[in-house]
Enzyme design. Structure first.
Site, PDB file in Angstrom:
ATOM      1  N   SER A   1       0.742  -1.199  -0.020  1.00 13.60           N
ATOM      2  CA  SER A   1      -0.036   0.005  -0.262  1.00 13.60           C
ATOM      3  C   SER A   1       0.937   1.204  -0.063  1.00 13.60           C
ATOM      4  CB  SER A   1      -0.674   0.008   1.343  1.00 13.60           C
ATOM      5  OG  SER A   1      -1.647   1.059   1.210  1.00 13.60           O
TER       6      SER A   1
ATOM      7  N   HIS B   1      -1.234  -1.252  -4.105  1.00 10.11           N
ATOM      8  CA  HIS B   1      -2.680  -0.924  -3.732  1.00 10.11           C
ATOM      9  C   HIS B   1      -2.473   0.564  -3.367  1.00 10.11           C
ATOM     10  CE1 HIS B   1      -6.473  -2.023  -1.368  1.00 10.11           C
ATOM     11  NE2 HIS B   1      -6.029  -0.853  -0.480  1.00 10.11           N
TER      12      HIS B   1
ATOM     13  N   ASP C   1      -4.890   3.495  -1.822  1.00 12.56           N
ATOM     14  CA  ASP C   1      -6.001   3.693  -1.024  1.00 12.56           C
ATOM     15  C   ASP C   1      -6.512   5.302  -1.300  1.00 12.56           C
ATOM     16  OD1 ASP C   1      -6.225   1.635   1.142  1.00 12.56           O
ATOM     17  OD2 ASP C   1      -4.212   2.185   1.430  1.00 12.56           O
TER      18      ASP C   1
ATOM     19  N   MET D   1      -9.033   8.175  -0.437  1.00 15.48           N
ATOM     20  CA  MET D   1      -9.716   8.666   0.551  1.00 15.48           C
ATOM     21  C   MET D   1     -10.116  10.131   0.450  1.00 15.48           C
ATOM     22  SD  MET D   1      -7.801   7.128   3.898  1.00 15.48           S
ATOM     23  CE  MET D   1      -6.984   5.625   3.943  1.00 15.48           C
TER      24      MET D   1
ATOM     25  N   HIS E   1      -8.422   1.109  -3.939  1.00 16.47           N
ATOM     26  CA  HIS E   1      -9.817   0.840  -2.929  1.00 16.47           C
ATOM     27  C   HIS E   1     -10.329   2.317  -2.642  1.00 16.47           C
ATOM     28  CE1 HIS E   1     -10.300   0.197   1.533  1.00 16.47           C
ATOM     29  NE2 HIS E   1     -11.502   0.120   1.050  1.00 16.47           N
TER      30      HIS E   1
ATOM     31  N   MET F   1     -12.470   4.768  -0.737  1.00 17.69           N
ATOM     32  CA  MET F   1     -13.029   4.989   0.389  1.00 17.69           C
ATOM     33  C   MET F   1     -13.522   6.346   0.253  1.00 17.69           C
ATOM     34  SD  MET F   1     -10.188   3.334   2.936  1.00 17.69           S
ATOM     35  CE  MET F   1      -8.886   3.283   1.965  1.00 17.69           C
TER      36      MET F   1
ATOM     37  N   MET G   1     -11.723  -5.595   5.378  1.00 12.77           N
ATOM     38  CA  MET G   1     -10.957  -4.844   6.053  1.00 12.77           C
ATOM     39  C   MET G   1     -10.800  -5.394   7.556  1.00 12.77           C
ATOM     40  SD  MET G   1     -10.114  -2.252   4.180  1.00 12.77           S
ATOM     41  CE  MET G   1      -9.400  -1.478   5.768  1.00 12.77           C
TER      42      MET G   1
ATOM     43  N   GLY H   1      -9.129   4.101   6.939  1.00 14.09           N
ATOM     44  CA  GLY H   1      -8.817   5.318   7.414  1.00 14.09           C
ATOM     45  C   GLY H   1      -7.252   5.877   7.503  1.00 14.09           C
ATOM     46  N   PHE H   2      -6.607   5.067   8.136  1.00 12.70           N
ATOM     47  CA  PHE H   2      -5.276   5.192   8.500  1.00 12.70           C
ATOM     48  C   PHE H   2      -4.620   4.078   8.467  1.00 12.70           C
ATOM     49  CE2 PHE H   2      -7.948   8.592  10.876  1.00 12.70           C
ATOM     50  CZ  PHE H   2      -7.166   9.565  10.378  1.00 12.70           C
TER      51      PHE H   2
ATOM     52  N   GLY I   1      -1.046   1.615   9.521  1.00 13.76           N
ATOM     53  CA  GLY I   1      -0.353   1.459  11.070  1.00 13.76           C
ATOM     54  C   GLY I   1      -1.212   0.881  12.070  1.00 13.76           C
TER      55      GLY I   1
ATOM     56  N   ASP J   1      -6.939  -6.239   4.041  1.00 12.37           N
ATOM     57  CA  ASP J   1      -6.256  -5.174   4.242  1.00 12.37           C
ATOM     58  C   ASP J   1      -6.325  -4.729   5.776  1.00 12.37           C
ATOM     59  OD1 ASP J   1      -5.143  -2.600   4.252  1.00 12.37           O
ATOM     60  OD2 ASP J   1      -6.397  -1.722   2.829  1.00 12.37           O
ATOM     61  N   GLY J   2      -5.250  -4.577   6.256  1.00  8.53           N
ATOM     62  CA  GLY J   2      -5.066  -3.978   7.777  1.00  8.53           C
ATOM     63  C   GLY J   2      -4.217  -4.674   8.657  1.00  8.53           C
ATOM     64  N   GLY J   3      -3.218  -4.277   9.139  1.00  4.42           N
ATOM     65  CA  GLY J   3      -2.630  -5.004  10.272  1.00  4.42           C
ATOM     66  C   GLY J   3      -1.650  -6.265   9.801  1.00  4.42           C
TER      67      GLY J   3
ATOM     68  N   GLY K   1       1.045  -2.332   4.117  1.00  4.43           N
ATOM     69  CA  GLY K   1       1.790  -0.807   4.090  1.00  4.43           C
ATOM     70  C   GLY K   1       2.751  -0.528   4.965  1.00  4.43           C
TER      71      GLY K   1
END
Length: 220
Positions: free
Chosen positions: A7, A32, A34, A36, A65, A67, A136, A141-142, A144, A174-176, A196
């Site tokens: 990402s 990827h 993002d 937003m 993606h 958002m 997700m 939104g963020f 990390g 996606d996420g963590g 990311g």
């Protein structure tokens, strides 16, 4: 097939082309992006001009993606700008079938995104119209953020549903995602991993991408 999709949200934008090339050398096969708008999620990132530039700067497929509050107005434009994959949130688009159809008509793969608190039942009438589902595993939104453990069971159930319905639909997460949990997420049924911080948060994106890919493949 396991794929790593770094990402750019976590990349150094002053060296974006170089960082993407470094991740590709490590085995990344998707980029990827993002998008937003500061309305659907509390952050503002990039838009169509960046996607157009990236499409000229890398041979890797761009996975956008969206958002944003009105994905139906823009999804087709992102496909035209060079995105090979475009995903929209089930939570925000009241005419999602039309949006997905418009993405496919422009030659891109159409994806649907589901937030952590959204039930899988929301996808019942959509699964037959998508190429992939983006689960997700953090609230969008963020970058990390830490992986939400309950996402594992959601991925398992989604994988079972796809197999039971005999659908050609891939699962993206996606996420963590990091090298400590990617194997477990892969075993649950995911194939595409957005990363990311786990890629660009390290001095050597090539090595970090390679480590992620190796960790995931070992468990599949």
């Amino acid at each position: 097939m396991i794929e790593i999709a770094p990402s750019i949200l976590s990349a150094d934008f002053t060296r974006l082309g170089q960082q993407i090339e470094a991740a590709e050398r490590g085995g990344a096969t998707i980029v990827h992006v993002d998008v937003m708008d500061g309305h659907f999620v509390p952050n503002i990132t990039v838009g169509l001009p960046v996607v157009r530039s990236l499409a000229r700067a890398t041979r890797l497929p761009l996975d956008t993606h969206l958002m944003i509050s009105d994905p139906g107005l823009y999804a087709e434009q992102f496909a035209e700008a060079g995105a090979r994959m475009v995903s929209v949130h089930i939570e925000i688009d009241p005419h999602i079938h039309r949006t997905l159809s418009s993405i496919r008509k422009r030659g891109a793969k159409a994806g649907v995104v589901i937030n952590p608190a959204t039930s899988l039942s929301a996808l019942d009438e959509v699964l037959g119209f998508v190429d992939y589902v983006l689960v997700m595993s953090v609230n969008p939104g963020f970058g990390g953020q830490e992986f939400i453990p309950a996402s594992l069971e959601k991925i398992r159930r989604l994988s079972r549903t796809i197999k039971e319905r005999n659908l050609d639909v891939r699962i993206e997460v996606d996420g963590g995602i990091d090298r400590n949990n990617i194997a477990t997420v892969a075993a649950a049924g995911a194939e595409i991993f957005v990363a990311g911080t786990a890629v660009f948060g390290h001095p050597d994106p090539t090595a970090s991408t390679r480590e992620l890919l190796q960790a995931a493949v070992q468990m599949v």
